[in-house]
Write an enzyme that holds these catalytic residues in place. Structure first.
Site, mmCIF file in Angstrom:
data_model
loop_
_atom_site.group_PDB
_atom_site.id
_atom_site.type_symbol
_atom_site.label_atom_id
_atom_site.label_comp_id
_atom_site.label_asym_id
_atom_site.label_seq_id
_atom_site.Cartn_x
_atom_site.Cartn_y
_atom_site.Cartn_z
ATOM 1 N N HIS A 55 -7.703 3.652 1.643
ATOM 2 C CA HIS A 55 -6.261 3.352 1.869
ATOM 3 C C HIS A 55 -5.652 3.021 0.586
ATOM 4 O O HIS A 55 -6.004 1.881 0.195
ATOM 5 C CB HIS A 55 -6.135 2.388 2.995
ATOM 6 C CG HIS A 55 -4.565 2.251 3.317
ATOM 7 N ND1 HIS A 55 -4.071 2.147 4.624
ATOM 8 C CD2 HIS A 55 -3.610 1.733 2.676
ATOM 9 C CE1 HIS A 55 -3.044 1.821 4.818
ATOM 10 N NE2 HIS A 55 -2.553 1.558 3.263
ATOM 11 N N HIS A 57 -1.956 3.869 -2.125
ATOM 12 C CA HIS A 57 -0.665 4.348 -2.146
ATOM 13 C C HIS A 57 -0.602 4.893 -3.785
ATOM 14 O O HIS A 57 -0.037 4.058 -4.804
ATOM 15 C CB HIS A 57 0.313 3.429 -2.022
ATOM 16 C CG HIS A 57 0.562 2.976 -0.502
ATOM 17 N ND1 HIS A 57 1.313 3.589 0.395
ATOM 18 C CD2 HIS A 57 -0.261 2.094 0.269
ATOM 19 C CE1 HIS A 57 1.356 2.876 1.631
ATOM 20 N NE2 HIS A 57 0.085 2.224 1.594
ATOM 21 N N GLU A 211 1.674 -4.332 10.526
ATOM 22 C CA GLU A 211 1.281 -4.932 9.413
ATOM 23 C C GLU A 211 2.404 -6.045 9.222
ATOM 24 O O GLU A 211 3.422 -6.046 8.406
ATOM 25 C CB GLU A 211 1.295 -4.014 8.270
ATOM 26 C CG GLU A 211 0.868 -4.697 6.951
ATOM 27 C CD GLU A 211 1.186 -3.709 5.405
ATOM 28 O OE1 GLU A 211 1.699 -2.713 5.717
ATOM 29 O OE2 GLU A 211 0.581 -4.365 4.581
ATOM 30 N N ASP A 307 -5.180 -0.491 -1.114
ATOM 31 C CA ASP A 307 -3.780 -0.571 -0.712
ATOM 32 C C ASP A 307 -2.954 -0.219 -1.684
ATOM 33 O O ASP A 307 -2.272 0.781 -2.049
ATOM 34 C CB ASP A 307 -3.384 -1.691 0.350
ATOM 35 C CG ASP A 307 -1.996 -1.620 1.349
ATOM 36 O OD1 ASP A 307 -1.711 -0.286 1.320
ATOM 37 O OD2 ASP A 307 -1.584 -2.361 1.596
HETATM 38 FE FE FE2 Z 1 -0.553 0.525 3.030
#
Ligand code: FE2
Length: 422
Positions: A55, A57, A211, A307
């Site tokens: 995961h 971005h 989240e 992330d």
């Molecule tokens: Fe994320």
């Protein structure tokens, strides 16, 4: 005659030679006679399947400090800074930064990456850039793209249509962000829309779910119910689920039984969530991470992601997957002997399951994708945050790192390698 022989590597608790021919692992044995185009002495180092990033971005990565640094460290200042930076996002800009991080990751033995691409943009600039990157890097790293509606699927104008357009353009996975939708009802609707699109286009699901520290954010149960209804369980991933760390135990206990039936995957992002969550707490402050230990104890599949790497939400990071594993050991109380090794599995074998990879692992006849880690075993790899000294992809050596050597008063002190072997 083989293409490559790696001699004296640690694999499954034994010391073995590994021979590679035609891009595949031809033989694994305690001693392989014969020659090869290249022979490498592993020196008792761990031979591991490659690391996997579950995961990240890639569209926001490597923008930290542009146009300014996030001084409060909060999610909301991060969002404000990103909206200022967003104006200068172009296809080339995204491609350059994403490729740079992928190069860092491949150099550290990460050969599979699942990235989220923000599709709440009528031009789909980030998505188009990442689709192009995915093709350009295909020979050395495998990228999966999630169509991720950062600003909501139902709340953002034409949000659902943009997700669908991203799938038509070639996004691999359907995303969502139910806790960010304007109302609870819209959040539920968005989860259902995600599953509808997943079924229509035959794609897996990976939702940014709950989240938040808000214990009333309960979209995970909706995801689990949809996974059971559609029978898609193993192709479904709940990312973050940090509110699970704030649920009261009575509800968490009921939920855990339900999740086991749904058989979905979980991705925790401990580096980012331990820093972004808990910001509204006085002491005692919550850790803001999902119940990794309890999910693992209940036999659910948990893997880990970075992330963010150097963006408005997290200013640090290198892309090396032992860092989130190391943080999980600490922040999730995973210090038991078996638990530390479990955290290694969360960035290798468990992550392969989350990404739905076929043929992952080091085995005779399988693809020759593996890494040599500067440690004798998985436990020690985490303790030392060990470097990857060799990366082999499709039978080719694509990256080599010379391990550092330190001398104290003229004598080598190998604090990176000395210590208790497990
Ligand atoms: Fe994320």
């Amino acid at each position: 005659m083989y293409d490559l022989i790696v001699r004296g590597a640690r694999l499954g608790g034994e010391t073995v030679d590994v021979a590679v021919a035609g891009g595949r692992i031809a033989r694994i044995s305690s001693r392989i006679d014969g020659t090869a185009g290249r022979e490498i002495d592993a020196g008792g180092r761990l031979l591991s399947p490659p690391y996997i990033e579950s995961h990240v971005h890639l569209d926001t990565t490597l923008t930290a400090g542009e146009p300014r640094w996030n001084e409060s460290g909060t999610l909301f200042e991060g969002i404000r800074i990103w909206s200022e930076r967003k104006g200068s996002v172009t296809r080339e800009d995204v491609m350059e930064r994403a490729t740079q991080l992928l190069r860092w990751q491949a150099a550290q033995g990460v050969l599979h990456v699942r990235t989220h691409a923000d599709v709440t943009d009528p031009e789909l600039v980030g998505l188009q850039a990442l689709l192009e990157v995915r093709e350009k890097v295909r020979d050395w790293i495998d990228v999966q793209i999630v169509a991720f509606p950062q600003e909501g699927m139902i709340s953002y104008p034409r949000g659902t249509e943009l997700v669908e357009e991203a799938l038509r353009l070639g996004a691999d996975v359907v995303g969502g962000i139910p806790h960010y939708e304007h109302t609870r009802e819209m959040g539920v609707e968005s989860v259902k829309e995600t599953f509808r699109l997943a079924e229509k286009y035959d794609r897996p699901v990976d939702i940014h779910c709950d989240e938040t520290d808000d214990p009333h954010s309960r979209f995970l149960e909706v995801m689990a119910a949809e996974a059971i209804r559609t029978g898609m369980g193993e192709r479904v991933t709940a990312s973050h689920t940090t509110a699970f760390g704030s649920y009261d135990n009575a509800y968490a206990f009921k939920l855990m039984g339900f999740l086991a039936k749904a058989d979905i995957n979980f991705v925790a992002n401990p580096l980012v969530n331990i820093t972004l969550q808990g910001r509204y707490d006085a002491y005692p402050k919550r850790r803001g991470i999902t119940r990794v230990k309890e999910l693992w104890q209940n036999g659910l599949n948990v893997s880990l992601g970075y992330d963010d790497v150097m963006d408005p939400w997290y200013p640090l990071g290198t892309g090396g997957m032992l860092q989130p594993a190391h943080m999980t050991v600490h922040a999730c109380h995973m210090t038991g002997r078996r638990e530390v090794v479990a955290c290694y599995e969360m960035v290798t074998t468990n992550a392969a399951r989350t990404l739905g990879l076929e043929g992952y692992g080091v085995a005779e006849g399988g693809g020759a994708d593996f890494v040599l880690v500067d440690a004798p075993n998985e436990w020690d790899a985490i303790r030392r945050l060990a470097s990857v000294v060799l990366v082999v992809k499709g039978g080719e050596v694509i990256s080599e790192t010379r391990p550092p050597e330190t001398r104290l008063m003229g004598e080598v002190v190998d604090f990176r390698r000395e210590g208790r072997e497990g």
